[in-house]
Design a protein around this motif. Structure first.
Motif, mmCIF file in Angstrom:
data_model
loop_
_atom_site.group_PDB
_atom_site.id
_atom_site.type_symbol
_atom_site.label_atom_id
_atom_site.label_comp_id
_atom_site.label_asym_id
_atom_site.label_seq_id
_atom_site.Cartn_x
_atom_site.Cartn_y
_atom_site.Cartn_z
ATOM 1 N N GLY A 309 -14.768 3.000 25.842
ATOM 2 C CA GLY A 309 -15.063 2.980 24.420
ATOM 3 C C GLY A 309 -16.339 3.711 24.040
ATOM 4 O O GLY A 309 -16.974 3.367 23.041
ATOM 5 N N LEU A 310 -16.739 4.732 24.800
ATOM 6 C CA LEU A 310 -17.958 5.508 24.517
ATOM 7 C C LEU A 310 -17.575 6.812 23.827
ATOM 8 O O LEU A 310 -16.850 7.626 24.394
ATOM 9 C CB LEU A 310 -18.712 5.805 25.823
ATOM 10 N N LEU A 355 -21.651 15.352 38.212
ATOM 11 C CA LEU A 355 -22.028 13.954 38.433
ATOM 12 C C LEU A 355 -23.521 13.756 38.194
ATOM 13 O O LEU A 355 -23.934 12.790 37.520
ATOM 14 C CB LEU A 355 -21.655 13.545 39.858
ATOM 15 N N VAL A 356 -24.327 14.654 38.732
ATOM 16 C CA VAL A 356 -25.783 14.541 38.550
ATOM 17 C C VAL A 356 -26.146 14.625 37.073
ATOM 18 O O VAL A 356 -26.939 13.815 36.558
ATOM 19 C CB VAL A 356 -26.503 15.633 39.359
ATOM 20 N N ILE A 361 -27.966 12.379 32.002
ATOM 21 C CA ILE A 361 -27.795 12.262 30.552
ATOM 22 C C ILE A 361 -27.471 10.821 30.166
ATOM 23 O O ILE A 361 -27.938 10.296 29.150
ATOM 24 C CB ILE A 361 -26.692 13.215 30.063
ATOM 25 N N GLY A 362 -26.660 10.158 30.987
ATOM 26 C CA GLY A 362 -26.225 8.809 30.634
ATOM 27 C C GLY A 362 -27.299 7.758 30.796
ATOM 28 O O GLY A 362 -27.361 6.799 30.001
ATOM 29 N N ALA A 487 -18.710 4.761 34.098
ATOM 30 C CA ALA A 487 -17.660 5.471 33.359
ATOM 31 C C ALA A 487 -18.117 6.873 32.994
ATOM 32 O O ALA A 487 -17.358 7.850 33.126
ATOM 33 C CB ALA A 487 -17.286 4.676 32.106
ATOM 34 N N PHE A 488 -19.334 7.002 32.537
ATOM 35 C CA PHE A 488 -19.878 8.296 32.148
ATOM 36 C C PHE A 488 -19.938 9.235 33.348
ATOM 37 O O PHE A 488 -19.568 10.415 33.252
ATOM 38 C CB PHE A 488 -21.270 8.098 31.552
ATOM 39 N N ALA A 489 -20.395 8.720 34.481
ATOM 40 C CA ALA A 489 -20.511 9.553 35.680
ATOM 41 C C ALA A 489 -19.139 9.939 36.224
ATOM 42 O O ALA A 489 -18.927 11.085 36.649
ATOM 43 C CB ALA A 489 -21.315 8.801 36.747
#
Length: 612
Positions: A309-310, A355-356, A361-362, A487-489
């Motif tokens: 949900g992002l 990934l990095v 950023i996350g 989730a972001f990564a």
């Protein structure tokens, strides 16, 4: 169908027949026609439509497709012919209950007929309009075109007179629904009916045939040789798909695929792998390869948006990070690193770089919510593009060659198999884009497997909990920041992996490819639209949504600047009539549609009437 209608069977054939009879007695059609007369008018109109395709529609071959022949329907005539045949078959199955065809309508009876009649009318009248616009007036119509126009209108008029499949309550002062209300009512799904058990081999055969039919429809759509034919194809398929759903066939197939999930996934990827073998050149396999790249990235975004949900408006930047990382280690002459990694190392480099960046950023931004998070991710997407432009040696260090990008990226070579060369496989000649298509199909399998495993895991359930209510999830012991960062990564890693293949397919990487909005996808706006259009939180939804959003602009280049206008109109209509997406899970269907259940029980909780 009334109780006194002579076509009503004396003995019910099953629960679906009994339900249909009851529905017909209580639900009127939009036009004041007896049920028997409406059926006859619909059947006569469908038969006349079929006959019209055997006549010439125009006198000159200047219109694409050459619709000047008698007894030999082609292109748009074939689409009208198929629509008329389907309309007649579903009419015989649902309304007349012809034995041997009843399996076509296990759920609805009349709504599929109306939808197919409208699809046939839309295709035929669009052809009439295209002939008028291209050749300069209706004077270019031959008798077949006039017959088709009138016959399709007659078919729709008869279908509007058919009773609805589900009970309808007219508004105050109304005896029957108007045509628009009747059309909207036809999209309402009938109640599920018990499915007849089939032998195991028959169920597997149905799944295989269904995916084979899907491959044929996709191949026909992507192989259309001119834009008018593709628009007619879209119109017919756009009405035929909900017609199958209203008939109950889609629900039956979903039940079979859910029962044989492994076989269904295998059949789906086997059908997809057969696509390059149906092509004689790389003209359309290049489109298919880019569709798979777009769809794979959209599925990665589905992890971020659909499960966690992002709202990420800069997701295409992670695709760019992977593509640039792979381009820098590809051995290109314009790469400042001057190294060439093997394929597996280039994939790991692109996925690792994304990934990095996803973690970097996350970590500082995922403590934000809602609109604030969307604005930050949008800013990251634009910052990435601007930084890539400035790393040109003058505004900044010489890394990416600025706006010129990294060009002349060599083709991949895997185990001695050069994907940039033609190869003969099983007697079929496969070009470079066909090779990249098959490679990207393997990546799609990997991404689908990761998505399914993550969705069903403990972390997947935590994502859903955070998406529904982060405060409640944290109260239950879920570390919201940690699960969102995962989730972001993960989404960034999947996008970076797809970017490594995209860099070699396009042979060059430039900053302009990774804007927020661009006419040609992939970009952040189209990726997000693909997830929402297809259905958030599902596997097949983003794949279908991405395929449509890439294929339609590629095939409708003749309408030029009107593409974005039509795209916006389609999104407005989708949000109005199907906000849960084309392929929605049960949760979304309950969220966006009225289920007839009370949100709050009547009375005082815990107290009886006497106690109160």
């Amino acid at each position: 169908m009334t109780a006194t209608d002579p076509t009503t069977p004396a003995e019910p054939d099953g629960p679906d027949t009994a339900k249909t009879t009851t529905s017909d007695r209580t639900t009127p059609g939009a036009l004041p026609l007896p049920a028997g007369a409406a059926r006859l008018i619909t059947a006569a109109g469908a038969a006349a439509t079929f006959a019209s395709t055997m006549l010439a529609w125009t006198w000159t071959a200047e219109f694409p497709g050459d619709l000047t022949y008698y007894g030999s329907p082609v292109d748009l005539q074939l689409l009208t012919l198929v629509g008329s045949v389907l309309t007649l078959l579903f009419l015989l199955s649902g309304a007349y209950r012809v034995r041997g065809l009843r399996w076509l309508t296990p759920g609805g009876t009349h709504s599929p007929v109306l939808l197919l009649a409208l699809g046939t009318l839309g295709t035929t009248w669009y052809t009439a309009g295209a002939i008028t616009g291209t050749l300069g007036g209706i004077v270019n119509f031959e008798p077949g075109m006039w017959v088709a126009v009138l016959a399709t209108l007659t078919t729709v008029a008869g279908a509007l007179g058919l009773p609805a499949d589900t009970p309808y309550e007219p508004l105050p002062g109304q005896e029957r629904p108007n045509p628009w209300q009747r059309l909207l009512h036809s999209f309402k799904a009938p109640a599920p009916t018990p499915a007849k058990e089939l032998p195991g081999w028959a169920e597997i055969l149905v799944i295989a045939v269904s995916f084979g039919a899907g491959l044929y429809l996709f191949t026909y759509g992507i192989d259309t040789s001119y834009g008018e034919l593709f628009v007619g194809y879209l119109v017919l398929v756009g009405f035929a798909a909900p017609a199958l759903g209203r008939a109950g066939l889609t629900r039956r197939l979903a039940g079979l695929t859910g029962k044989h999930r492994t076989i269904s996934l295998t059949a789906a990827f086997v059908a997809a792998a057969c696509f390059p073998f149906t092509q004689s050149s790389d003209q359309y396999t290049s489109v298919a390869a880019n569709i798979l790249i777009f769809a794979t990235v959209a599925l990665g975004l589905n992890v971020v948006v659909g499960l966690a949900g992002l709202l990420d408006l800069g997701y295409v930047a992670f695709l760019g990070v992977g593509a640039y990382a792979a381009a820098l280690v590809s051995g290109s002459e314009t790469s400042v690193l001057g190294v060439q990694f093997p394929f597996w190392a280039a994939v790991l480099t692109g996925a690792g770089a994304s990934l990095v960046f996803g973690v970097l950023i996350g970590a500082p931004t995922l403590r934000l919510r809602g609109d604030y998070l969307a604005i930050v991710t949008l800013g990251f997407g634009e910052i990435f593009r601007i930084v890539m432009e400035n790393l040109d040696g003058s505004s900044g260090p010489s890394v990416t060659n600025g706006a010129n990008g990294i060009a002349n990226i060599p083709d991949l070579e895997i185990f001695g198999f050069n994907l940039g060369e033609d190869h003969t496989v099983l007697g079929f000649e496969l070009g470079p884009f066909a090779n990249y298509y098959l490679l990207m199909l393997i990546f799609t399998i990997i991404v689908v497997t990761v998505f399914r495993r993550a969705d069903r895991s403990r972390i997947g359930r935590a994502w859903v909990a955070v998406r529904e209510d982060e405060t409640a999830a944290r109260a239950m012991g879920i570390n919201g920041f940690r699960v969102k960062l995962i989730a972001f990564a993960l989404g960034a890693t999947l996008a970076g992996m797809a970017g490594t293949v995209q860099a070699h397919v396009t042979s060059s990487v430039t900053p302009e490819q990774y804007q927020f909005v661009e006419v040609v996808p992939p970009n952040s706006a189209f990726l997000l639209a693909a997830v929402i259009l297809g259905g958030m939180g599902t596997v097949s939804g983003p794949l279908i949504g991405a395929s449509l959003l890439y294929l339609i602009p590629a095939k409708l280049q003749f309408i030029g600047d009107y593409q974005l206008l039509l795209f916006g109109l389609a999104l407005v209509l989708l949000m109005r009539f199907r906000p849960e997406g084309l392929i929605a899970d049960r949760r979304k269907q309950l969220e966006f549609h009225d289920t007839g259940q009370l949100d709050v029980p009547k009375g005082t909780p815990g107290l009886s009437k006497t106690g109160a």
